[in-house]
Design an enzyme around this catalytic site. Sequence first.
Site, PDB file in Angstrom:
ATOM      1  N   SER A 129       0.683  -1.438  -0.189  1.00  0.00           N
ATOM      2  CA  SER A 129       0.061  -0.242  -0.130  1.00  0.00           C
ATOM      3  C   SER A 129       0.693   1.380   0.255  1.00  0.00           C
ATOM      4  CB  SER A 129      -1.494   0.319   1.216  1.00  0.00           C
ATOM      5  OG  SER A 129      -1.884   0.935   1.583  1.00  0.00           O
ATOM      6  N   ASP A 181      -1.897   5.970  -3.740  1.00  0.00           N
ATOM      7  CA  ASP A 181      -0.752   5.673  -2.884  1.00  0.00           C
ATOM      8  C   ASP A 181      -0.282   3.998  -3.671  1.00  0.00           C
ATOM      9  OD1 ASP A 181      -3.155   3.878  -2.576  1.00  0.00           O
ATOM     10  OD2 ASP A 181      -2.503   3.227  -0.345  1.00  0.00           O
ATOM     11  N   ASP A 225      -1.113   0.158  -3.799  1.00  0.00           N
ATOM     12  CA  ASP A 225      -2.249   0.237  -4.794  1.00  0.00           C
ATOM     13  C   ASP A 225      -3.605   0.953  -5.368  1.00  0.00           C
ATOM     14  OD1 ASP A 225      -3.002   0.363  -1.955  1.00  0.00           O
ATOM     15  OD2 ASP A 225      -3.598  -1.611  -1.508  1.00  0.00           O
TER      16      ASP A 225
END
Length: 449
Positions: A96, A233, A235
């Site tokens: 992430s 971000d 992902d």
Amino acid sequence: MGKYFGTSGIREIVNERLTPELALKVGKALGTYLGGGKVIVGIDTRTSGEMLKNALISGLLSTGVDVIDIGISPTPLTGFAIKLYEADAGVTITASHNPPEYNGIKVWQPNGMAYTSEMENELEKILESESFRKVAWNEIGKLSHADPKGEYIKKILDIIELETSYTVVLDSGNGAGSLVSPYLQRELGNRVISLNAHPSGYFVRELEPNAKSLEWLAKTVKVMKADVGIAHDGDADRIGVVDDQGNFVEYEVTLSLISGYMLRKFGKGRIITTVDAGFALDDYIMPLGGEVVRVKVGDVAVAEGIVKENAVFGGEPSGTWIIPQWNLTPDGIFAGALVLEMIDKLGPLSELAKEVPRYVTMRAKIPCPNEKKKKAMEIIEREALKSFEYEKLIDIDGIRIENSDWWILFRPSGTEPIMRITLEAHTKEKAEELMRKAKEVVERAIREA
């Protein structure tokens, strides 16, 4: 938290704790837990993604599970693909917003919701015992490849429709959103200017979309006279927003605005958020017929809250939004389309943002070894209750103490070796005073732990 799984799946530094060997075992454990079926696997753009993905897929195949590899894919695309291909689970190899040396493994249910802690505990038991399912040579799972991006964009275009075209600056952070988000915005009819859109695995900005990391996005919006700036971000499960004046819109403000828009769109109802969300949300949505329900930090807690309360919308003040009318997977890309629809229906973001009450929010991260967190929290709870005069205590996730004009949340991070302090007050002076006292409490607790 278990030995491997934290608040957002497994997330560790690659080739230290997160190795191909561990990924292989996670694949075997998940396949054993499912007992067969079909699993979607996607990765973000990190350099370690292919290595970990291939190990995980091998583990799944060895248990007789079929795998559909969707390649570099934002987390929301994994959630979408689970439903599209009628799979029994999905896995995203992602860390992430963490730095590039990290990666992670996050598992998703058939309804698009992340695995709960109870489900992860079951995986941990299988991992620890290594009692993996093994199938004969002629029952090994089949591996296939698919690209659901076109279907994903097409489905969003069935839901979101704009009356006007806008200029959108989109900063994908060199993450997996690069392959989807700019294309969706263009298909919505917008003029798109892309920043950091080459998915190299080498990130040129901090991945968490905040005021500091999005300085170039803000400057570009201003120079190009764009209508909005949108950022993701690694992902693309999160969204950060810059308004038409080139100002980063604070998370609390975007969360309040989009919650209000969802209430206007779908009618009165409940909004789910987490214990680290401030008073602005309550104050903004109550006149619109909304009621705030707070849950633990983490998208799975928000998703569970949405289902339990039959909520209109759920989101965290980190830019993680879950739109139940779409999916129970956090989706920064759909969120970007929703922001454009809100602008289209209600007006410029800079004007809308003025309607949201502003309080002073401060956050701090204090290093704390994982093994000290439990003891430190016990000390913090004891000391915090003595050091502050409060009216209300919420202990569903860390400790949140509240008064009529301030609140403080002490919480151990589930993804990093740190203790988090989040607080809000009506004045800067009060916020600074509270933060000074809160830091003293936490630092002393960590020393004593």
